[in-house]
Design an enzyme around this catalytic site. Structure first.
Site, mmCIF file in Angstrom:
data_model
loop_
_atom_site.group_PDB
_atom_site.id
_atom_site.type_symbol
_atom_site.label_atom_id
_atom_site.label_comp_id
_atom_site.label_asym_id
_atom_site.label_seq_id
_atom_site.Cartn_x
_atom_site.Cartn_y
_atom_site.Cartn_z
ATOM 1 C CD GLN A 203 1.078 89.297 -33.997
ATOM 2 O OE1 GLN A 203 0.357 90.033 -34.676
ATOM 3 N NE2 GLN A 203 2.399 89.340 -34.041
ATOM 4 C CD GLN A 204 -7.197 90.410 -33.443
ATOM 5 O OE1 GLN A 204 -8.309 90.034 -33.128
ATOM 6 N NE2 GLN A 204 -6.944 90.968 -34.601
ATOM 7 C CB CYS A 205 -5.788 84.262 -29.319
ATOM 8 S SG CYS A 205 -7.096 84.309 -30.528
ATOM 9 C CB THR A 206 -4.013 86.518 -24.168
ATOM 10 O OG1 THR A 206 -3.981 87.844 -24.644
ATOM 11 C CG2 THR A 206 -2.963 86.330 -23.097
#
Ligand SMILES: [Zn+2]
Length: 553
Positions: free
Chosen positions: A407-410
């Site tokens: 989720q932290q990685c766009t």
């Protein structure tokens, strides 16, 4: 000596020059001048130079015509004579220097002679090239000619007579090149030049061609002298750096605290595999190093510094304070800021500092298949444009908290960062070419048939925000005014910076509600819908409602 220089645009034009026609024109002119008087001696000297300069390869082609009149059927005699003892050579030389003619008549009670100021070395009695025109015009009868050489010892006297067959001379005089052929001389300076200098000349030429061919008023110095500070040396930071170099920007500083990882090189255009091994090289310094490999003449600096973010836990206050002070100094030293980091809160500190110091600030942010590139409003304008935070009444906090790694990685489509970076840099280019700079009012794209208004720069409109949507291959422009309770650019926040500086920033970083309280945004959070401070159409952060957040790894 007066002459004509004809500079051709292409090598083909240069090769196709009608030299016979040039010769014919020169013959008409010189023959006409020769009919006048000896005073016209100067007009009998001249040249026509044709040239082509290949500025990319530093090859120069030229051919010079020194027109000389001659009669192929003339009979000429040239007999060496002794210079009479009563000839004052020093006085004659002074006279020659004063009247600056190629030849002139010198008459005293004792003698009368022609003085020829020989521009070349007198070799075995061969007079310099201009003597041909002198002889044709002055020596039909036997004439004493004093050939004034560069040294008085070499000065000699001749008795010259040329019996011409007609009054219609021919003209010669195209110079021979080093091979002895009557052909252009080619000078290749490239091997003599420092490769760095060559690179600089070639890069400058890219910009100068825009000016020469399309935009004569383009102010190239605005790019050369701009000092640009990039927050973030990732996908956007790499691409923005390359594009700035393309516009000839010479002063670039990148700030990033990360290290190059194996996932970076395919997306982040300045990095390579070797930058990732052994834990990865520092991103900012490595990006700067790679940028210098592209343009060794630019001043690109990478600085590994943590950008303090509101809402993130501060473990070491002294270190954070040092980071804040370092960033304050960097902002102070630059004119233009690009906010290219991967979270909303990491843009807050540079946005606040940029606004307080009235810098030109450009934010670029990415979604999966969409982007926004916008400029922050400039102080001193009547209706100030909004900043990245103007359309959000919530103070920035830790957006990474409680998120899993995925989720932290766009995730983004690979092309989106190129489109976004290009839009942001071209937005800056338009700003730099407007007399008001970032204070220029925001303009919307006119209809194709409309003339550009006075608000546009010579590169066209200067929008406030551009949003691009790759899913539809479309982009749109928006204009949003500054929000009076903005947590980054409101006057109360600016006042707090000017009054308390680093102390205020430290407080706001430790407790994000500080910025909201000072700006007045916190009172709006009670009932944001009622307060309705924003136009939802313009809300950048609405994107996150659709799981389409504008942020970037
Ligand atoms: Zn704002």
């Amino acid at each position: 000596m007066n002459g004509t220089l004809r500079l051709y645009n292409t090598l083909e034009d240069f090769k196709d020059v009608d030299k016979a026609q040039i010769m014919a024109n020169v013959k008409t002119q010189v023959t006409a001048n020769a009919q006048i008087t000896t005073d016209s001696a100067q007009s009998l000297l001249g040249f026509v130079m044709i040239a082509f300069a290949d500025l990319k390869k530093h090859k120069y082609y030229y051919h010079i015509l020194y027109p000389a009149l001659f009669d192929p059927h003339a009979v000429a005699t040239c007999i060496r004579e002794t210079i009479p003892g009563n000839v004052d050579l020093k006085q004659i030389r002074r006279t020659a220097m004063e009247n600056r003619r190629p030849w002139f008549r010198m008459t005293t009670e004792e003698y009368s002679m022609l003085v020829f100021v020989d521009p070349g070395p007198l070799l075995e009695g061969v007079l310099g090239w201009p003597a041909r025109n002198m002889i044709w015009t002055e020596c039909r009868d036997k004439t004493k000619v004093l050939c004034l050489a560069q040294t008085l010892n070499d000065t000699k006297m001749f008795s010259i007579q040329q019996k011409c067959a007609s009054d219609s001379p021919q003209v010669t005089g195209w110079e021979k090149n080093e091979t002895g052929a009557v052909a252009p001389t080619i000078v290749d300076l490239a091997p003599l030049m420092d490769p760095r200098r060559l690179a600089q000349e070639a890069a400058d030429l890219n910009i100068r061609l825009i000016k020469w061919r399309l935009l004569p008023d383009l102010d190239i110095d605005r790019f050369k002298t701009a000092k640009v500070l990039l927050f973030g040396a990732g996908t956007l930071g790499c691409n923005v750096t390359r594009l700035l170099l393309g516009w000839g920007v010479q002063n670039i500083t990148l700030v990033d605290n990360g290290r190059v990882s194996f996932s970076n090189p395919p997306r982040q255009s300045l990095f390579r595999f070797e930058d990732c091994v052994n834990g990865g090289r520092p991103k900012a310094e490595t990006a700067a190093l790679r940028a210098l490999e592209i343009d060794p003449n630019a001043k690109v600096v990478g600085i590994s510094t943590h950008i303090p973010m509101p809402g993130h836990v501060i473990t070491d206050k002294a270190t954070t304070r040092k980071d804040v002070e370092k960033i304050m100094k960097l902002v102070d030293e630059h004119d233009i800021l690009f906010l290219l980091t991967d979270s909303r809160e990491s843009r807050w500190l540079p946005a606040v500092l940029g606004s307080a110091a009235n810098k030109t600030v450009i934010t670029i942010a990415l979604g999966f298949d969409s982007y926004v590139a916008m400029r922050h409003g400039s102080g001193g304008t009547k209706e100030r444009l909004g900043c990245y935070f103007c359309h959000d009444i919530n103070a920035p906090g830790d957006s990474m908290k409680n998120r899993t790694l995925d989720q932290q990685c766009t995730v983004t489509r690979p092309g989106i960062s190129y489109l976004a970076a290009a839009t942001g840099v071209e937005l800056l280019a338009a700003i730099l070419q407007h007399p008001l700079g970032n204070a220029a009012p925001a303009t919307m794209t006119p209809n194709a048939t409309d003339a550009l208004s006075a608000d546009t720069s010579l590169l066209g409109v200067i929008p406030h925000q551009v949003r691009g949507y790759l899913s539809h291959f479309q982009n749109m422009q928006l204009i949003g005014e500054a929000f009076q309770y903005c947590t980054a650019c409101s006057s109360s926040i600016q006042q707090a910076i000017h009054t308390d500086g680093c102390d205020f920033l430290m407080k706001a970083l430790e407790d994000p509600s500080t910025a909201a309280l000072i700006s007045g945004a916190s009172s709006l959070q009670i009932d944001p819908i009622e307060a309705d401070p924003i136009d939802n159409e313009n809300d950048i952060n609405n994107e996150s409602d659709n799981g389409n957040e504008f942020c970037l790894l």
